[in-house]
Design a protein around this motif. Sequence first.
Motif, PDB file in Angstrom:
ATOM      1  N   GLY A  64       0.823  -1.215   0.000  1.00  9.06           N
ATOM      2  CA  GLY A  64       0.000   0.000   0.000  1.00  9.06           C
ATOM      3  C   GLY A  64       0.851   1.257   0.000  1.00  9.06           C
ATOM      4  N   ALA A  65       1.842   1.285   0.883  1.00  8.21           N
ATOM      5  CA  ALA A  65       2.722   2.451   0.969  1.00  8.21           C
ATOM      6  C   ALA A  65       3.503   2.618  -0.331  1.00  8.21           C
ATOM      7  CB  ALA A  65       3.676   2.312   2.146  1.00  8.21           C
ATOM      8  N   ASP A  66       3.953   1.508  -0.912  1.00  7.60           N
ATOM      9  CA  ASP A  66       4.704   1.554  -2.164  1.00  7.60           C
ATOM     10  C   ASP A  66       3.853   2.162  -3.274  1.00  7.60           C
ATOM     11  OD1 ASP A  66       5.941  -0.775  -4.620  1.00  7.60           O
ATOM     12  OD2 ASP A  66       6.858   1.080  -3.919  1.00  7.60           O
ATOM     13  N   ALA A  67       2.604   1.700  -3.369  1.00  6.81           N
ATOM     14  CA  ALA A  67       1.714   2.213  -4.417  1.00  6.81           C
ATOM     15  C   ALA A  67       1.467   3.708  -4.239  1.00  6.81           C
ATOM     16  CB  ALA A  67       0.390   1.450  -4.407  1.00  6.81           C
TER      17      ALA A  67
ATOM     18  N   ALA B  62       4.942  10.310  -6.591  1.00  5.74           N
ATOM     19  CA  ALA B  62       6.107  10.647  -7.422  1.00  5.74           C
ATOM     20  C   ALA B  62       5.689  10.895  -8.878  1.00  5.74           C
ATOM     21  CB  ALA B  62       7.141   9.525  -7.354  1.00  5.74           C
ATOM     22  N   CYS B  63       4.766  10.075  -9.378  1.00  4.36           N
ATOM     23  CA  CYS B  63       4.407  10.151 -10.802  1.00  4.36           C
ATOM     24  C   CYS B  63       3.300  11.152 -11.095  1.00  4.36           C
ATOM     25  CB  CYS B  63       3.947   8.785 -11.296  1.00  4.36           C
ATOM     26  SG  CYS B  63       5.256   7.562 -11.241  1.00  4.36           S
ATOM     27  N   PHE B  64       2.420  11.359 -10.142  1.00  4.37           N
ATOM     28  CA  PHE B  64       1.270  12.233 -10.341  1.00  4.37           C
ATOM     29  C   PHE B  64       1.164  13.190  -9.166  1.00  4.37           C
ATOM     30  CE2 PHE B  64       0.287   9.472 -13.751  1.00  4.37           C
ATOM     31  CZ  PHE B  64       0.367   8.160 -13.307  1.00  4.37           C
ATOM     32  N   PRO B  65       2.007  14.223  -9.181  1.00  3.23           N
ATOM     33  CA  PRO B  65       2.122  15.089  -8.000  1.00  3.23           C
ATOM     34  C   PRO B  65       0.803  15.742  -7.568  1.00  3.23           C
ATOM     35  CG  PRO B  65       3.823  15.618  -9.622  1.00  3.23           C
ATOM     36  CD  PRO B  65       2.928  14.624 -10.263  1.00  3.23           C
ATOM     37  N   GLY B  66      -0.148  15.895  -8.499  1.00  9.03           N
ATOM     38  CA  GLY B  66      -1.448  16.466  -8.132  1.00  9.03           C
ATOM     39  C   GLY B  66      -2.148  15.646  -7.068  1.00  9.03           C
ATOM     40  N   SER B  67      -1.842  14.363  -7.017  1.00  7.75           N
ATOM     41  CA  SER B  67      -2.497  13.486  -6.048  1.00  7.75           C
ATOM     42  C   SER B  67      -2.092  13.826  -4.614  1.00  7.75           C
ATOM     43  CB  SER B  67      -2.187  12.011  -6.338  1.00  7.75           C
ATOM     44  OG  SER B  67      -0.796  11.765  -6.223  1.00  7.75           O
ATOM     45  N   LYS B  68      -0.957  14.492  -4.476  1.00 13.62           N
ATOM     46  CA  LYS B  68      -0.481  14.842  -3.124  1.00 13.62           C
ATOM     47  C   LYS B  68      -1.376  15.873  -2.454  1.00 13.62           C
ATOM     48  CE  LYS B  68       3.818  15.800  -4.330  1.00 13.62           C
ATOM     49  NZ  LYS B  68       5.257  16.138  -4.217  1.00 13.62           N
TER      50      LYS B  68
ATOM     51  N   LEU C 175      -4.095   5.716  -8.906  1.00 13.01           N
ATOM     52  CA  LEU C 175      -3.664   4.801  -7.848  1.00 13.01           C
ATOM     53  C   LEU C 175      -3.740   3.359  -8.329  1.00 13.01           C
ATOM     54  CD1 LEU C 175      -2.595   4.307  -5.035  1.00 13.01           C
ATOM     55  CD2 LEU C 175      -4.945   4.311  -4.184  1.00 13.01           C
ATOM     56  N   SER C 176      -4.788   3.043  -9.107  1.00 15.13           N
ATOM     57  CA  SER C 176      -4.914   1.680  -9.639  1.00 15.13           C
ATOM     58  C   SER C 176      -3.690   1.316 -10.464  1.00 15.13           C
ATOM     59  CB  SER C 176      -6.167   1.540 -10.513  1.00 15.13           C
ATOM     60  OG  SER C 176      -7.325   1.690  -9.737  1.00 15.13           O
ATOM     61  N   HIS C 177      -3.269   2.225 -11.326  1.00 11.73           N
ATOM     62  CA  HIS C 177      -2.081   1.985 -12.150  1.00 11.73           C
ATOM     63  C   HIS C 177      -0.868   1.740 -11.260  1.00 11.73           C
ATOM     64  CE1 HIS C 177       0.968   2.378 -15.241  1.00 11.73           C
ATOM     65  NE2 HIS C 177       1.515   3.368 -14.581  1.00 11.73           N
ATOM     66  N   CYS C 178      -0.712   2.577 -10.238  1.00 20.11           N
ATOM     67  CA  CYS C 178       0.451   2.437  -9.346  1.00 20.11           C
ATOM     68  C   CYS C 178       0.366   1.156  -8.518  1.00 20.11           C
ATOM     69  CB  CYS C 178       0.589   3.663  -8.456  1.00 20.11           C
ATOM     70  SG  CYS C 178       1.092   5.110  -9.421  1.00 20.11           S
ATOM     71  N   LEU C 179      -0.848   0.715  -8.199  1.00 14.69           N
ATOM     72  CA  LEU C 179      -1.002  -0.567  -7.507  1.00 14.69           C
ATOM     73  C   LEU C 179      -0.537  -1.697  -8.412  1.00 14.69           C
ATOM     74  CD1 LEU C 179      -4.377   0.019  -5.685  1.00 14.69           C
ATOM     75  CD2 LEU C 179      -2.359  -0.928  -4.576  1.00 14.69           C
ATOM     76  N   LEU C 180      -0.902  -1.627  -9.694  1.00 12.21           N
ATOM     77  CA  LEU C 180      -0.464  -2.664 -10.644  1.00 12.21           C
ATOM     78  C   LEU C 180       1.055  -2.688 -10.741  1.00 12.21           C
ATOM     79  CD1 LEU C 180      -3.063  -2.144 -13.529  1.00 12.21           C
ATOM     80  CD2 LEU C 180      -3.008  -4.020 -11.894  1.00 12.21           C
ATOM     81  N   VAL C 181       1.676  -1.503 -10.777  1.00  8.69           N
ATOM     82  CA  VAL C 181       3.142  -1.447 -10.845  1.00  8.69           C
ATOM     83  C   VAL C 181       3.746  -2.033  -9.564  1.00  8.69           C
ATOM     84  CG1 VAL C 181       5.167   0.043 -11.033  1.00  8.69           C
ATOM     85  CG2 VAL C 181       3.150   0.536 -12.400  1.00  8.69           C
ATOM     86  N   ALA C 182       3.161  -1.678  -8.412  1.00  7.59           N
ATOM     87  CA  ALA C 182       3.660  -2.211  -7.132  1.00  7.59           C
ATOM     88  C   ALA C 182       3.550  -3.732  -7.110  1.00  7.59           C
ATOM     89  CB  ALA C 182       2.893  -1.600  -5.967  1.00  7.59           C
ATOM     90  N   LEU C 183       2.431  -4.247  -7.610  1.00 10.10           N
ATOM     91  CA  LEU C 183       2.245  -5.697  -7.655  1.00 10.10           C
ATOM     92  C   LEU C 183       3.278  -6.327  -8.572  1.00 10.10           C
ATOM     93  CD1 LEU C 183      -1.652  -6.121  -7.809  1.00 10.10           C
ATOM     94  CD2 LEU C 183      -0.148  -6.550  -5.901  1.00 10.10           C
TER      95      LEU C 183
END
Lengths: 147, 141
Positions: free
Chosen positions: B25-28, B34-40, B101-109
């Motif tokens: 979770g933290a990794d995602a 890092a990739c989508f700074p607007g999400s911060k 976040l879904s995309h980043c979860l896939l990358v983390a997986l």
Amino acid sequence: MVEWTDFERDTIKDIFSRIKYDVVGPAAFARCLVVYPWTQRYFGGFGNLDNAAAIKGNPMVSKHGTTIIQGLDRAVKNMDDIENTYTELSVLHSEKLHVDPDNFKLLADCLTIVVAAQLGKEFTGEVQAAFQKFLAVVVSALGRQYH
Amino acid sequence: MLSNKEKMLIAEIWESLTPVAEEIGADALLRMFACFPGSKTYFSHLDISRGSPHLLSHGKKIVLALAEGSKDISQLTVTLAPLQIMHAYQLRIDPINFKLLSHCLLVALSCHMRDDFTAVAHAAMDKYLSAFAAVLAEKYR
């Protein structure tokens, strides 16, 4: 013109020097056909794309995957002028192949995930951000000659 | 549309990741920041630096919710009802971020599971995350 930090330049060159083109290219392209099956619409002449195993083992898929990543290599070698590097390819995809440019992003996402699997923990968030920025520039350049 | 085989595969994967929910979770989340700074912008009230307790606990919450939902995907609307209300009326996160976040979860997986994150697993997981995000946004308007 796109501004690249030293970290981004080094990261892109590093990634592409480490991945095996004839493994990653075919894997990413095959994955795109599996995960986003509607992309198969452009490959009617490729033979058996019936299921994931067939796609993975299809020699035309492998060959095309390698072609794609070799195309990306041109962007790696011309990071300061990706737009012009891809003018002809963009015209080809628009006027001859009639590929919806949204598909470029789908393939880019699959490539990111395949490279992530190759590099594991070394594919950090910062590395991912640099890689995605590079792919975004490529995708944009490929879509530029659509009118 | 998820086949029964895919539903089982998804449940299996999330079950196997539950012990490392915090890590995944933290990794995602870190990848997304890092990739989508607007999400911060949704986290200005928290410390979201690498290793921070806020990040770890938030990452864990997200993964555990995904794991819980995967146990019975046909009941997502029921399972996620409280989260639907929270996201619609309290958090009001623009749903585009669910995709990010879904995309980043896939990358983390993918980073975690390497070759085990096959194209078939990827396809199934992508479909599940899309369905999850759609249910989460259902009460927005």
